[in-house]
Write an enzyme that holds these catalytic residues in place. Structure first.
Site, PDB file in Angstrom:
ATOM      1  CE  LYS A 113      -4.381  -1.835   1.168  1.00 36.34           C
ATOM      2  NZ  LYS A 113      -5.729  -1.697   1.623  1.00 36.34           N
ATOM      3  CE  LYS A 196      -6.912  -8.038  -1.038  1.00 36.10           C
ATOM      4  NZ  LYS A 196      -7.528  -7.723   0.259  1.00 36.10           N
ATOM      5  CE  LYS A 199     -14.293  -4.175   1.783  1.00 34.18           C
ATOM      6  NZ  LYS A 199     -13.132  -3.830   2.598  1.00 34.18           N
TER       7      LYS A 199
HETATM    8  P1  ATP Z   1      -9.442  -3.036   0.636  1.00 33.28           P
HETATM    9  O1  ATP Z   1      -9.555  -3.216  -0.833  1.00 33.28           O
HETATM   10  O2  ATP Z   1     -10.038  -1.748   1.111  1.00 33.28           O
HETATM   11  O3  ATP Z   1      -8.065  -3.289   1.175  1.00 33.28           O
HETATM   12  P2  ATP Z   1     -10.468  -5.662   1.003  1.00 33.28           P
HETATM   13  O4  ATP Z   1     -11.412  -5.932  -0.130  1.00 33.28           O
HETATM   14  O5  ATP Z   1      -9.140  -6.272   0.967  1.00 33.28           O
HETATM   15  O6  ATP Z   1     -10.390  -4.123   1.275  1.00 33.28           O
HETATM   16  P3  ATP Z   1     -10.977  -6.061   3.848  1.00 33.28           P
HETATM   17  O7  ATP Z   1     -12.010  -5.267   4.545  1.00 33.28           O
HETATM   18  O8  ATP Z   1      -9.590  -5.625   4.012  1.00 33.28           O
HETATM   19  O9  ATP Z   1     -11.288  -6.121   2.286  1.00 33.28           O
HETATM   20  O10 ATP Z   1     -11.128  -7.584   4.241  1.00 33.28           O
HETATM   21  C1  ATP Z   1     -12.227  -8.179   4.881  1.00 33.28           C
HETATM   22  C2  ATP Z   1     -12.064  -9.676   4.853  1.00 33.28           C
HETATM   23  O11 ATP Z   1     -12.187 -10.161   3.520  1.00 33.28           O
HETATM   24  C3  ATP Z   1     -10.693 -10.159   5.343  1.00 33.28           C
HETATM   25  O12 ATP Z   1     -10.850 -11.348   6.091  1.00 33.28           O
HETATM   26  C4  ATP Z   1      -9.951 -10.447   4.080  1.00 33.28           C
HETATM   27  O13 ATP Z   1      -8.953 -11.411   4.253  1.00 33.28           O
HETATM   28  C5  ATP Z   1     -11.059 -10.961   3.188  1.00 33.28           C
HETATM   29  N1  ATP Z   1     -10.768 -10.745   1.776  1.00 33.28           N
HETATM   30  C6  ATP Z   1     -10.535  -9.549   1.182  1.00 33.28           C
HETATM   31  N2  ATP Z   1     -10.315  -9.703  -0.126  1.00 33.28           N
HETATM   32  C7  ATP Z   1     -10.403 -11.039  -0.374  1.00 33.28           C
HETATM   33  C8  ATP Z   1     -10.261 -11.848  -1.551  1.00 33.28           C
HETATM   34  N3  ATP Z   1      -9.989 -11.287  -2.710  1.00 33.28           N
HETATM   35  N4  ATP Z   1     -10.407 -13.173  -1.442  1.00 33.28           N
HETATM   36  C9  ATP Z   1     -10.700 -13.742  -0.247  1.00 33.28           C
HETATM   37  N5  ATP Z   1     -10.835 -13.052   0.894  1.00 33.28           N
HETATM   38  C10 ATP Z   1     -10.695 -11.718   0.855  1.00 33.28           C
END
Ligand code: ATP
Ligand code: LTN
Length: 328
Positions: A113, A196, A199
Site C-alpha cells: 500500500k 487479489k 473492494k
Molecule cells: P481493501 O480493498 O479496502 O483493502 P479488502 O477488499 O481487501 O479491502 P478487507 O475489509 O480488508 O477487504 O477484508 C475483509 C475480509 O475479507 C478479510 O478477512 C480479508 O482477508 C477478506 N478478503 C478480502 N479480499 C479477499 C479476496 N480477494 N479473497 C478472499 N478473501 C478476501
C-alpha cells in the site's frame, strides 16, 4: 466454555464476492452452539485511506446491514462498529508501545500500500494498522479469527505481540489462531488475475460487488480475463480460469475436481456464464434481505447499539487487566 470468534471488515468500498467467499460467508456459519462470535465493521482501519466522511458513515451502516443480510444473527453474535468502542484505540496505543518498527516494516500489506506513494504521503496509521487489528482481536479473548489469506501475516504479528506482552507482564491475552479456508481464501481480480480482488480497486470490472445487479454480474464475468488456450483446467499458469473455477466451487459447495469435470468440453464463454449464474443465484436472497434491512434503519441502529454495549463491556474487562499490569 464456548470458543470465541472475532473478525472484522473495513467499510472501504462495496463488499465484493472476495470478501464474501473469503470471509463473510464463513462468519455466518461459525455461529454455532459451541461458539460466540464478535464481528466488527472496522471503520478506524478504513481511515488509513482518506474517506469522504458522509460516505464513510453511510458505508459503515450499510456494511452492518449487509452482514445481517448474509446471516449474522444479532441474537447469537455481537455486531458492532469499531469506532464506537473506544477500548480499541486505547489498547492499540499500549500495543504500539510493545511493537517494533522492524516487524511492522515487514508487513507485505504495508509495503504494497505504501509502494505507490512517496514517503511524505504515507500516513502513520497505514504503518500501525496491524497493531489496531491486534487490539481488535486481543480485546475479546478470541480463540479463532476467520480471515482471507491476505491477513495471515497480520495474525502472526498479533500472536507475536500477545506472547511478548504476556512474557513481559504476565498472562493477560489469549493467543489467537487464524482460520483460513482451504479454497477461496484468495479470490483474484477478474481483470488482473495475478492480484487479489479488492473492494477499493479503482477499476470496477476487477471485482463483483455483492450488491451488483444480475446483468452487471453477468457482464463483469463475461469480460473476465482468461488466457489464449481454450482448455478448462485448474493450473497455476492459468490464473484467470483457475479463479473462475475457485469462485464456482466455493459458491456451489463443489470441489475443484468436480467443477473441472463438469466443465469438460465447454468453452470459456460457457464457463463464464455458468459461474455468473451460480453467483447471481447465491447473491439474490442476500440482496433482497439487504434491501429489507435498509428499509428499516431503526432496527439496524438498535442492533448496533446493543452490539456497542456488549462489545465495550467485554473489551473493558481485558483493558482493565492491561491497565493494571502496565501501571495505569
Ligand atoms: P481493501 O480493498 O479496502 O483493502 P479488502 O477488499 O481487501 O479491502 P478487507 O475489509 O480488508 O477487504 O477484508 C475483509 C475480509 O475479507 C478479510 O478477512 C480479508 O482477508 C477478506 N478478503 C478480502 N479480499 C479477499 C479476496 N480477494 N479473497 C478472499 N478473501 C478476501
Ligand atoms: N484488517 C482486516 C480487517 C480487520 C480484521 C480485524 C480482521 C480489522 N480488524 C480483526 C480480523 C480481525 C482486513 O481484512 N483488511
Amino acid at each position: 466454555m464456548k470458543k470465541i470468534i472475532l473478525s472484522g471488515i473495513q467499510p472501504s468500498g462495496a463488499l465484493t464476492i472476495g470478501n464474501y467467499v473469503g470471509a463473510v460467508r464463513n462468519w455466518a456459519k461459525l455461529q454455532t452452539d459451541e461458539t460466540y462470535c464478535f464481528y466488527c465493521v472496522a471503520d478506524m482501519h478504513a481511515i488509513t485511506v482518506r474517506q469522504d466522511p458522509n460516505e464513510l458513515r453511510k458505508r459503515s451502516f450499510e456494511t452492518a446491514a449487509l452482514l445481517l443480510a448474509a446471516g449474522i444473527d444479532p441474537d447469537k453474535s455481537t455486531l458492532f462498529i469499531q469506532s464506537q468502542v473506544p477500548q480499541h484505540a486505547q489498547l492499540s496505543w499500549v500495543l504500539c508501545c510493545n511493537s517494533y518498527m522492524g516487524e511492522l516494516s515487514r508487513m507485505t500489506q504495508f509495503k504494497d500500500k505504501s509502494a505507490t506513494k512517496n514517503e511524505e504521503n504515507i500516513n502513520a496509521g497505514l504503518f500501525t494498522y496491524p497493531v489496531l487489528m491486534a487490539a481488535d482481536i486481543l480485546l475479546y479473548n478470541a480463540d479463532y479469527v476467520p480471515v482471507g489469506v491476505d491477513q495471515k501475516q497480520h495474525l502472526e504479528l498479533c500472536r507475536d505481540i500477545a506472547i511478548r506482552f504476556n512474557n513481559a507482564y504476565g498472562e493477560v491475552f489469549k493467543v489467537p489462531e487464524p482460520m483460513i479456508a482451504r479454497v477461496g481464501a484468495k479470490i483474484m481480480s477478474l481483470q488482473s488475475p495475478d492480484k487479489k480482488m479488492s473492494k477499493s480497486d479503482p477499476n470496477p470490472n476487477g471485482f463483483v460487488a455483492i450488491m451488483d445487479e444480475p446483468d452487471v454480474i453477468m457482464k463483469k464475468f463475461k469480460r473476465a480475463v482468461t488466457d489464449s488456450e481454450s482448455v478448462i483446467e485448474y493450473r497455476e499458469d492459468k490464473l484467470g480460469v483457475s479463479n473462475l473455477l475457485t469462485i464456482y466451487a466455493t459458491i456451489t459447495g463443489k470441489s475443484i475436481e468436480e467443477s473441472v469435470a463438469e466443465f469438460q468440453g465447454m468453452g470459456y464463454g460457457q464457463l463464464k456464464i455458468k459461474v455468473a449464474e451460480a453467483v447471481i443465484e447465491e447473491l439474490t436472497p442476500i440482496q433482497t434481505a439487504f434491501k429489507q434491512y435498509l428499509a428499516n434503519p431503526d432496527y439496524i441502529s438498535e442492533v448496533l447499539e446493543k452490539g456497542r454495549k456488549q462489545a465495550s463491556e467485554a473489551a473493558q474487562k481485558i483493558l482493565d487487566k492491561v491497565f493494571e499490569k502496565i501501571g495505569f
